[in-house]
Motif scaffolding. Structure first.
Motif, mmCIF file in Angstrom:
data_model
loop_
_atom_site.group_PDB
_atom_site.id
_atom_site.type_symbol
_atom_site.label_atom_id
_atom_site.label_comp_id
_atom_site.label_asym_id
_atom_site.label_seq_id
_atom_site.Cartn_x
_atom_site.Cartn_y
_atom_site.Cartn_z
ATOM 1 N N PRO A 154 -63.946 -33.536 -5.372
ATOM 2 C CA PRO A 154 -64.905 -34.187 -6.271
ATOM 3 C C PRO A 154 -64.520 -34.014 -7.738
ATOM 4 O O PRO A 154 -64.677 -34.942 -8.536
ATOM 5 N N LEU A 155 -63.974 -32.823 -8.062
ATOM 6 C CA LEU A 155 -63.594 -32.571 -9.457
ATOM 7 C C LEU A 155 -62.483 -33.523 -9.882
ATOM 8 O O LEU A 155 -62.537 -34.126 -10.955
ATOM 9 N N LEU A 196 -55.738 -30.825 -16.789
ATOM 10 C CA LEU A 196 -56.915 -30.021 -16.445
ATOM 11 C C LEU A 196 -57.073 -29.905 -14.936
ATOM 12 O O LEU A 196 -57.450 -28.846 -14.424
ATOM 13 N N THR A 206 -57.083 -26.263 -13.071
ATOM 14 C CA THR A 206 -58.211 -25.785 -12.273
ATOM 15 C C THR A 206 -57.775 -25.536 -10.832
ATOM 16 O O THR A 206 -58.148 -24.531 -10.221
ATOM 17 N N VAL A 213 -58.238 -22.039 -8.861
ATOM 18 C CA VAL A 213 -59.079 -21.988 -7.667
ATOM 19 C C VAL A 213 -58.282 -21.458 -6.485
ATOM 20 O O VAL A 213 -58.741 -20.580 -5.746
ATOM 21 N N VAL A 220 -61.953 -40.574 -13.029
ATOM 22 C CA VAL A 220 -62.831 -41.651 -13.508
ATOM 23 C C VAL A 220 -63.130 -41.446 -14.989
ATOM 24 O O VAL A 220 -63.018 -42.364 -15.807
ATOM 25 N N LEU A 221 -63.463 -40.178 -15.326
ATOM 26 C CA LEU A 221 -63.888 -39.875 -16.686
ATOM 27 C C LEU A 221 -62.770 -40.132 -17.699
ATOM 28 O O LEU A 221 -62.918 -40.924 -18.624
ATOM 29 N N LEU A 235 -61.692 -36.456 -8.618
ATOM 30 C CA LEU A 235 -62.196 -37.819 -8.722
ATOM 31 C C LEU A 235 -62.980 -37.992 -10.015
ATOM 32 O O LEU A 235 -62.817 -38.985 -10.737
ATOM 33 N N SER A 236 -63.814 -36.987 -10.306
ATOM 34 C CA SER A 236 -64.627 -37.062 -11.513
ATOM 35 C C SER A 236 -63.741 -37.119 -12.760
ATOM 36 O O SER A 236 -63.969 -37.936 -13.660
ATOM 37 N N LEU A 237 -62.708 -36.271 -12.776
ATOM 38 C CA LEU A 237 -61.813 -36.236 -13.936
ATOM 39 C C LEU A 237 -61.082 -37.563 -14.078
ATOM 40 O O LEU A 237 -60.904 -38.080 -15.192
ATOM 41 N N ILE A 254 -64.065 -28.021 -3.174
ATOM 42 C CA ILE A 254 -64.331 -27.853 -4.600
ATOM 43 C C ILE A 254 -63.569 -28.883 -5.429
ATOM 44 O O ILE A 254 -64.102 -29.464 -6.371
#
Lengths: 273, 252, 513
Positions: free
Chosen positions: B60-61, B99, B103, B107, B67-68, B63-65, B57
């Motif tokens: 990916p979150l 964040l 998370t 989790v 990059v974003l 990595l996404s955060l 879970i």
């Protein structure tokens, strides 16, 4: 001890009003939370993680989802209730299967939409909300999206009710519209609770909007408007395929399907009871 | 394992920890909660499952955060590096860290709960309260069906390969094969559900009225007290956060 | 409880029609059951037995399930149904407390939400708010009655077929019903499992429970019944005492199996007898074997099947050669690895030692879907193998690539005709066929490809008499065309009647019987 009767009388409508109020309260809670979040979104998230908005989003949306479940679940007929676990399993398993084909979508609501189509909006909404709650057993990050999932199930049921599943080409259209609404409602959760999206592909789209200077909520909402309608269009199409692949004896056992003539094809010869 | 937690105690502990962590919004606390969950998972012998499920879970979150917010954070002022439209800012990195850890902590806490709780005890405890028994049914039935469905899908795949289905690389071919696998699966599941509904009604599932429980789940008073205390604490944390940051739309 | 109740169940079904269907599933059926007696309802696959049983036990009810005209009378209370909205609505929980039903698929009786056998038994009592102390006693008593006392702490998902069936009966009788309706209670049980169920049913009758047996075989237990009702195509064609009906035309027409009576007949079908049937003929020796196994050994690795110890050997050094046109039967006790052997023929399982050759070529490394062009395999559960919207599309699936568009449909229709399903071809959904017909349809889908090798896993289970005859005919016709046939079966008498050679799989090795 007196023996209970072998027959039952028509279920009374007395309890119906209380349940309807709960349903309305649930929907109102979700809608109010959304409006509140959009109006009060932090102007400058640089000051820190939006904890306030996160708590409001979690509280309001979960309360709404729980109210909907409490209103709907106890009055669902057993034949619909046993389908909810099946729908949840289909959400998970078919979602994974679709993932294995490499398509860039999440496709995690097939079971929810199928129940909405066969058993109606209320059952669809309960299935969506329960799906998120039970799935959070394995992936807690889906829990906050319960309200969005309930909306998808509800809208699938409404689409079936007004006959959008009678024409095959209308199903993806219904999915597209559902995707727009569900995406917009879910965007505050992604923005305030998780601060972004869980996939790299969707993350890239959000980044592009952020680079143009959008706020986080606006960027995620725009991203949702790009991916969700497409995704739900596919989901609705698959659900329609499945509904038509099922034998008539199976689909016609649902009073909702018989009453609103959800699926195309000649109506049963016997008059509807 | 001398202390046997009532399912509600474990659930309350997990939920309140998650709420307090969210309300507190401080990454050192989030990291501490995450680490504590990991340690508890190791001691309960479920570390492998919890951590691998969490990794699927969270990676990916993260990595996404990264990059974003790491590259695009228009609100950031302290620019550390810039390539064309992308700017690495200290505020963006901090936001991603806050964040991400928050998370991760939530989790881990919830996964620790779901991998250690006894589902039959949980269902029994749910039905003993005024929670609709249908909810317990949906939860337990889903958890029973999930592994069974995986086995069934494998049988269907074998049966279809035996009928000459060769799954080739193309997207359409794979989507077509998928359709053929889904139909028998959905059909069989709906069929089974139909008979299960009839059996459940015959056994009295649809009828209203009080119910009793065969399984006995102990609920010591100390745990009730703990739950009440946890609730108060969580409520206080939420209230504090709401009071502190209420005028979100006004002067910030 | 009222004293001296003489509960009797009487049913008159003028017509029962499922929603969405135009033909009634049942019409003009009457049945009455008295306490303490055994009644048998006999009929072939698809005759409406299960529908009747479920209707009697309120599993299917007027309104939700379909349109019902007729009456049900239980213990002096008579309910009349006219197919109108103001018909009485049966309270399923209360009706089933008195008239219980055990479905053919015992697993569908289970709640799926209880972790142990004991809790599953107690589930129905919990829902009726039985005090816990009473519940504990009832569970103990029912477990003793059904032979489940040693299994109370087991997870229901781990039970064997026979244990599962006993658990389902236990769940039904724990509420002490006056009537018990059992749908094919012996289906797919081995001899030992059947014997325990028979004993259980006799015990229930002796204690005053009225038992209705729904069966497609006039077996030993049905022979003990006081009364037989023969059901054919949804209606009663004969009723009376067993002695009158045994050997009657109605029984034969209904497709009821009478053990020991019809097996030779199934093989010796009049009209077409090109191949020498039961004689183990030498066959055309000129050809290379259609299927050859050389020194095949196989073991499941530990993680695939839990609890079997370190890499248990299922097959060791198996040699087998099947010539074109030859029919071979493989028998052996449950769990001997018969199905495992069969799965090697098309590569679903790959041998750990040795080699499998089809038409002289090794299939090692060839995908299952490709081997399927020359090896047809029929599974025990036909449902998994069927996925199309109509029977014809099902039979024609994948033929177009092999034979071209024009020939594909011809071949599909020919294969359907071979198993007697021509009438259903265009309009019927495969899921709406009876279990027997589904098996035959799955057979037709395999035969339509005209495979060089035909492998059948327990083909006789669940087939009624008509089904068995059609199966026998289709298999013989395939063999006459030069197909090498291997069937796995626990039914030795069927094997003797149809096969040229019988092999026994025991301890992982094959030997001639």
């Amino acid at each position: 001890m007196s023996q209970p009767a072998l027959t039952v009388t028509d279920p009374g409508q007395a309890a119906g009003r209380g349940r309807r109020l709960l349903e309305i309260a649930g929907a109102a809670s979700i809608a109010a939370t959304y409006v509140f979040l959009v109006l009060t979104q932090p102007a400058d998230i640089a000051n820190g993680p939006a904890s306030f908005s996160a708590l409001v989003a979690l509280g309001g949306f979960l309360l709404g989802a729980v109210l909907l479940i409490v209103a709907v679940l106890p009055v669902l007929p057993t034949s619909t209730l046993v389908l909810i676990p099946v729908a949840l399993v289909l959400n998970v398993v078919l979602g994974q299967l679709m993932g294995s084909t490499g398509l860039p979508f999440y496709i995690d609501a097939i079971g929810t939409v199928l129940i909405g189509v066969l058993a109606g909006p209320a059952a669809g909404a309960a299935t969506g909300a329960l799906s998120s709650i039970v799935w959070s057993f394995f992936n807690p990050t889906v829990l906050p999206f319960a309200a969005g999932a309930a909306l998808i199930g509800f809208l699938a049921g409404m689409a079936a009710r007004i006959g959008l599943f009678r024409r095959f080409y209308l199903a993806p259209v219904a999915g597209f519209i559902t995707g727009i609404l569900a995406g917009v409602v879910s965007a505050p959760i992604a923005a305030f609770v998780f601060g972004g999206t869980s996939g790299l592909g969707t993350g890239a789209i959000v980044s592009a909007f952020r680079a143009m200077g959008d706020t986080l909520l606006a960027a995620i909402t725009k991203q949702a408007l790009i991916s969700d309608p497409m995704d739900k269009g596919i989901v609705f199409t698959i659900a329609a395929l499945l509904a038509y692949a099922l034998p008539r004896r199976t689909t016609f056992q649902f009073p909702f399907v018989r009453r609103f003539r959800v699926l195309a094809g000649k109506a049963p010869s016997a008059p509807d009871a | 394992m001398t202390l046997r937690l009532h399912p509600f105690t474990a659930l309350t502990a997990a939920a309140c920890t998650a709420v307090i962590t969210t309300a507190a919004a401080s990454w050192p606390l989030s990291v501490a909660v995450g680490l504590a969950s990991a340690v508890l998972a190791v001691r309960r012998g479920v570390a492998g499952r919890v951590l691998s499920a969490a990794a699927v879970i969270l990676v990916p979150l993260f990595l996404s955060l990264l990059v974003l917010h790491g590259l695009f954070f228009p609100e950031g002022h302290t620019v550390l590096a810039a390539w064309g439209p992308a700017r690495v800012t200290a505020e963006g990195l901090r936001f991603a860290l806050e964040l991400g850890t928050r998370t991760a902590a939530c989790v881990l806490v919830f996964l620790l709960f779901s991998f250690t709780v006894s589902v039959p005890d949980l269902v029994s405890a749910l039905s003993a309260r005024r929670i609709p028994p249908q909810f317990g049914f949906v939860l337990a039935s889903t958890l029973t069906l999930l592994p069974a469905v995986a086995g069934r899908l494998e049988r269907i795949r074998q049966a279809q390969e035996t009928r000459g289905m060769v799954i080739r690389g193309g997207l359409w071919s794979r989507a077509g094969a998928l359709r053929l696998q889904m139909i028998p699966l959905v059909l069989a599941l709906m069929d089974d559900a139909g008979s299960r509904a009839q059996a459940l009604e015959a056994r009295g599932f649809g009828s209203p009225g009080p119910r009793t429980s065969y399984r006995d789940v102990a609920d010591p008073p100390a745990q009730r007290l703990f739950r009440a205390a946890a609730f108060v604490l969580a409520a206080a944390a939420v209230a504090a956060r709401l009071v502190v940051s209420w005028p979100a739309g006004g002067p910030s | 409880m009222t004293a001296a109740t003489r509960t009797a169940l009487r049913a008159r079904i003028d017509a029962f029609t499922f929603h969405g269907e135009s033909r009634p599933a049942l019409r003009d059926v009457t049945l009455s059951v008295t306490p303490g007696s055994l009644t048998a309802v006999l009929g072939g696959s698809g005759s409406g037995k299960s529908t009747l049983g479920k209707l009697l036990a309120a599993w299917l009810r007027a309104g939700p399930a379909g349109e019902f005209r007729g009456s049900l009378e239980l213990d002096g209370t008579r309910l009349d149904f006219h197919g109108a909205p103001d018909d009485p609505r049966i309270n399923p929980a209360e009706w089933s407390r008195r008239v219980a039903f055990v479905p053919q698929d015992a697993a569908s009786m289970l709640s799926t939400v209880r972790a142990t056998v004991a809790e599953e038994l107690a589930f129905g009592l919990e829902l009726r708010a039985t005090p816990r102390a009473d519940m504990l006693r009832a569970v103990e008593r029912t477990a003793a009655r059904t032979g489940l006392s040693g299994l109370l702490d087991r997870d229901p998902a781990t039970l064997s077929g026979g244990e599962l069936r006993r658990l389902a009966v236990g769940c039904a009788v724990i509420a002490e019903p006056d009537m018990l309706i059992l749908d094919e209670p012996m289906a797919s049980l081995d001899a030992a499992g059947s014997a325990r169920i028979e004993e259980l049913i006799r015990g229930l009758c002796a204690t005053g429970t009225g038992v209705v047996l729904l069966s497609q075989a006039a077996d030993r237990l049905a022979g003990e019944a006081m009364h037989w009702t023969v059901l054919d195509a949804g209606t009663v064609t004969a009723a009376g005492v067993p002695a009158q009906l045994i050997g009657s035309a109605a029984l034969e027409h209904a497709g009821v199996l009478v053990p020991g009576v019809l097996r030779p007949e199934a093989a010796a079908v009049p009209g077409q007898a090109p191949a020498p049937p039961a004689a183990p003929g030498p066959g055309p020796a000129r050809l290379e074997p259609g299927l050859e196994l050389r020194g095949v050994g196989f073991g499941y690795s530990q993680d695939q099947r839990r609890g079997t110890g370190p890499r248990q050997r299922v097959l060791r050094d198996v040699d087998l050669a099947v010539r074109p046109g030859e029919i071979i039967a493989v028998t052996g006790p449950n769990g001997a690895g018969k199905s495992t052997l069969l799965r090697h023929f098309n590569g679903l399982l790959r041998p750990t030692e040795g080699d499998v050759q089809v038409c002289g070529r090794s299939i090692a490394g060839v995908p299952v879907g490709t081997v399927a062009a020359s090896v047809g395999l029929l599974f025990q559960h036909p449902r998994d193998q069927l996925f199309e919207r109509t029977v014809l599309r099902e039979a024609a699936f994948g033929l177009r690539q092999l034979f071209g568009k024009a020939e594909a449909e011809d071949r599909a229709r020919a294969a359907l005709a071979g198993v007697g399903l021509s009438a259903a071809a265009g309009a019927v959904h495969p899921a709406e066929l009876s279990a027997s017909q589904q098996r035959l349809l799955a057979l037709a889908t395999v035969l339509a490809r005209e495979p060089a090798v035909l492998a059948l896993d327990e083909p006789t289970v669940g087939l009624d008499r008509h089904g068995l005859e059609r199966l026998g005919r289709a298999v013989e016709a395939a063999a006459a065309r030069g197909t090498a046939v291997v069937m796995v079966t626990h039914d030795l008498s069927y094997a003797r009647a149809t096969a040229h050679r019988i092999l026994e799989l025991d301890g992982g090795c094959l030997r001639e019987l």
